[in-house]
Scaffold this active site. Structure first.
Site, PDB file in Angstrom:
ATOM      1  N   HIS A  44      15.850   1.779 -16.183  1.00  0.00           N
ATOM      2  CA  HIS A  44      15.412   2.113 -14.837  1.00  0.00           C
ATOM      3  C   HIS A  44      15.879   1.023 -13.887  1.00  0.00           C
ATOM      4  CE1 HIS A  44      11.966   5.110 -15.955  1.00  0.00           C
ATOM      5  NE2 HIS A  44      13.140   5.449 -16.450  1.00  0.00           N
ATOM      6  N   GLU A  46      14.442  -1.045 -11.836  1.00  0.00           N
ATOM      7  CA  GLU A  46      13.769  -2.337 -11.857  1.00  0.00           C
ATOM      8  C   GLU A  46      14.245  -3.192 -13.031  1.00  0.00           C
ATOM      9  OE1 GLU A  46      10.628   0.719 -10.480  1.00  0.00           O
ATOM     10  OE2 GLU A  46      12.500   0.679 -11.612  1.00  0.00           O
ATOM     11  N   CYS A  78       8.207   0.429 -16.221  1.00  0.00           N
ATOM     12  CA  CYS A  78       8.720  -0.600 -15.322  1.00  0.00           C
ATOM     13  C   CYS A  78       7.638  -1.608 -14.951  1.00  0.00           C
ATOM     14  CB  CYS A  78       9.306   0.051 -14.074  1.00  0.00           C
ATOM     15  SG  CYS A  78      10.812   0.994 -14.395  1.00  0.00           S
ATOM     16  N   ALA A 148      30.651  27.661   5.697  1.00  0.00           N
ATOM     17  CA  ALA A 148      31.676  27.367   6.696  1.00  0.00           C
ATOM     18  C   ALA A 148      31.810  28.590   7.592  1.00  0.00           C
ATOM     19  CB  ALA A 148      33.007  27.053   6.019  1.00  0.00           C
ATOM     20  N   TRP A 164      40.290  29.104   3.903  1.00  0.00           N
ATOM     21  CA  TRP A 164      41.075  28.433   4.934  1.00  0.00           C
ATOM     22  C   TRP A 164      40.276  28.087   6.183  1.00  0.00           C
ATOM     23  CZ3 TRP A 164      41.175  31.051   9.544  1.00  0.00           C
ATOM     24  CH2 TRP A 164      40.782  32.399   9.493  1.00  0.00           C
ATOM     25  N   THR A 190      32.246  35.596  -4.491  1.00  0.00           N
ATOM     26  CA  THR A 190      33.032  34.385  -4.226  1.00  0.00           C
ATOM     27  C   THR A 190      33.948  34.077  -5.403  1.00  0.00           C
ATOM     28  OG1 THR A 190      31.330  33.446  -2.775  1.00  0.00           O
ATOM     29  CG2 THR A 190      32.884  31.904  -3.768  1.00  0.00           C
TER      30      THR A 190
END
Length: 319
Positions: A44, A46, A78, A148, A164, A190
Site C-alpha cells: 500500500h 503508506e 497500514c 464526440a 473522423w 460501434t
C-alpha cells in the site's frame, strides 16, 4: 498532499479492486520518502513510502490521499506499519468510503499517541476515490460516458462513420483517459461499424479490459477485440445492467463508455451514468440533430482550439 495526489493518479486503472493511493513522508518541510499503491497485492502507499525513506521516519508526518487501512487484508494493515515506524502525525485527504474501515484509523492511531487530521485537499482527491466509493457502496462501477459530437450535435456522418469527428489532440486525451479506467465499453453497432481496438494508444495498459453490449449478440468474430493480443480481456453482454452488475462483481471500479448513442441513452435511462464528457468538434455534419442531449457547460478548450472537452456530473445534468 498535492504531491501525494499526483502520485496516486499514476496508479489509476491499475489497482482494482483497491483504490489508487499516494503517500508522502515529510520531516521539517523536507520530503524524505514517497510511494503509491501500484497493484492489488502489492505494498500500500503508506508502506511503499516508508520503505523509500532516505532516513528514519520516526517523528515525521505522513500525507496520504485516503484514510489508512486499519485491518490486514491481502497485505498488512497500514496503521500497523505507521505505528511500527514511529510516525508522529498522519494527515489524509479523504475518509475511507468503505464502512468496514471508515473512521477506524483515527481511533487506532490516536490510541497509539499519533496525531491525525483529515480533509486536507479533500475536493482535489475526491475524483481519485469516486470509482472505489461507487463500487464499495453500490456494488456497481463508476460510469463515465464520452461522446464526440459536431457543432450540430451529430455523432457520426450520414454513412454511420464516427472515427473522423475528433482530432488528434482529442484522441490523445481519450488515450490518457483509457490509461486511468478499468474497462472501455461500447455498443455492438460501434464494433460492427468501426472495428475499434479500445486499447490505449498512448501508454500501454495491460490492466485494461473491453466490454461490448449487444442485445442480439451478433458481432463479427474477426473484429479486433476478438482477435488481437488482448482478446482474453474482452467481455460481451446483452444489456447495460447485466454488464455493470457483472463488472462490479469482478471488482472493476471505473468504466468508460465510448459509444454509441443508443448505449449512452440506455445507461442514462437507468440512472447508471456518473459523469458525461463530450468532445465537441468545430464542424457541421447536417441532417437531424442529436435528440435528447443534455445541456453541457463548456469547461475546457484545448490549446489548439481544434476540439473542446465538456464535462458535467450526472447530478448537474439532472438538475
Amino acid at each position: 498532499m498535492r504531491r501525494a495526489i499526483g502520485l496516486a493518479w499514476k496508479s489509476a486503472g491499475h489497482t482494482r479492486p483497491n483504490p489508487p493511493v499516494g503517500a508522502v513522508i515529510v520531516r521539517d518541510g523536507r520530503v524524505i520518502g514517497e510511494g503509491r499503491h501500484r497493484v492489488c497485492g502489492g505494498d500500500h502507499a503508506e508502506v511503499a513510502a516508508l520503505k523509500s525513506c532516505r532516513e528514519s521516519p520516526r517523528g515525521a508526518t505522513a500525507y496520504v490521499t485516503l484514510e489508512p487501512c486499519s485491518k490486514p487484508g491481502r497485505v498488512g494493515a497500514c496503521c500497523d506499519a505507521i505505528m511500527a515506524a514511529g510516525l508522529a502525525r498522519v494527515v489524509w485527504a479523504c475518509r475511507d468510503p468503505n464502512p468496514v474501515n471508515r473512521g477506524k484509523a483515527a481511533r487506532r492511531l490516536r490510541a497509539a499517541g499519533i496525531e491525525t487530521a483529515s480533509g486536507l485537499c479533500a475536493a482535489e482527491a475526491a475524483p481519485l476515490i469516486a470509482p472505489f466509493a461507487k463500487l464499495v457502496t453500490s456494488g456497481l462501477p463508476f460510469v463515465t460516458v464520452k461522446l464526440a459530437i459536431s457543432l450540430d450535435g451529430k455523432i457520426c456522418d450520414l454513412n454511420g462513420k464516427s472515427q473522423w469527428i475528433s482530432c488528434p489532440a482529442s484522441l490523445r486525451r481519450t488515450g490518457a483517459m483509457r490509461e486511468r479506467v478499468d474497462v472501455v465499453m461500447v455498443g455492438g453497432e460501434t464494433v460492427r461499424r468501426d472495428n475499434p481496438s479500445l486499447l490505449c494508444h498512448t501508454r500501454r495498459n495491460d490492466s485494461l479490459w473491453r466490454a461490448v453490449v449487444s442485445g442480439s449478440g451478433d458481432l463479427p468474430r474477426e473484429a479486433k477485440i476478438f482477435t488481437d493480443e488482448a482478446r482474453g480481456r474482452t467481455l460481451v453482454y446483452r444489456s447495460p445492467r447485466e454488464a455493470l452488475s457483472d463488472l462490479g462483481r469482478r471488482g472493476f471500479m471505473h468504466v468508460l463508455c465510448e459509444g454509441g448513442l443508443g448505449l449512452a441513452r440506455s445507461l442514462a435511462a437507468e440512472g447508471l451514468v456518473d459523469e458525461w464528457i463530450s468532445v465537441v468538434a468545430p464542424i457541421v455534419i447536417g441532417d437531424s440533430p442529436l435528440g435528447g442531449a443534455a445541456n453541457f457547460r463548456m469547461d475546457e478548450i484545448s490549446p489548439s482550439g481544434a476540439d473542446a472537452f465538456v464535462r458535467a456530473s450526472a447530478a448537474t445534468r439532472r438538475a
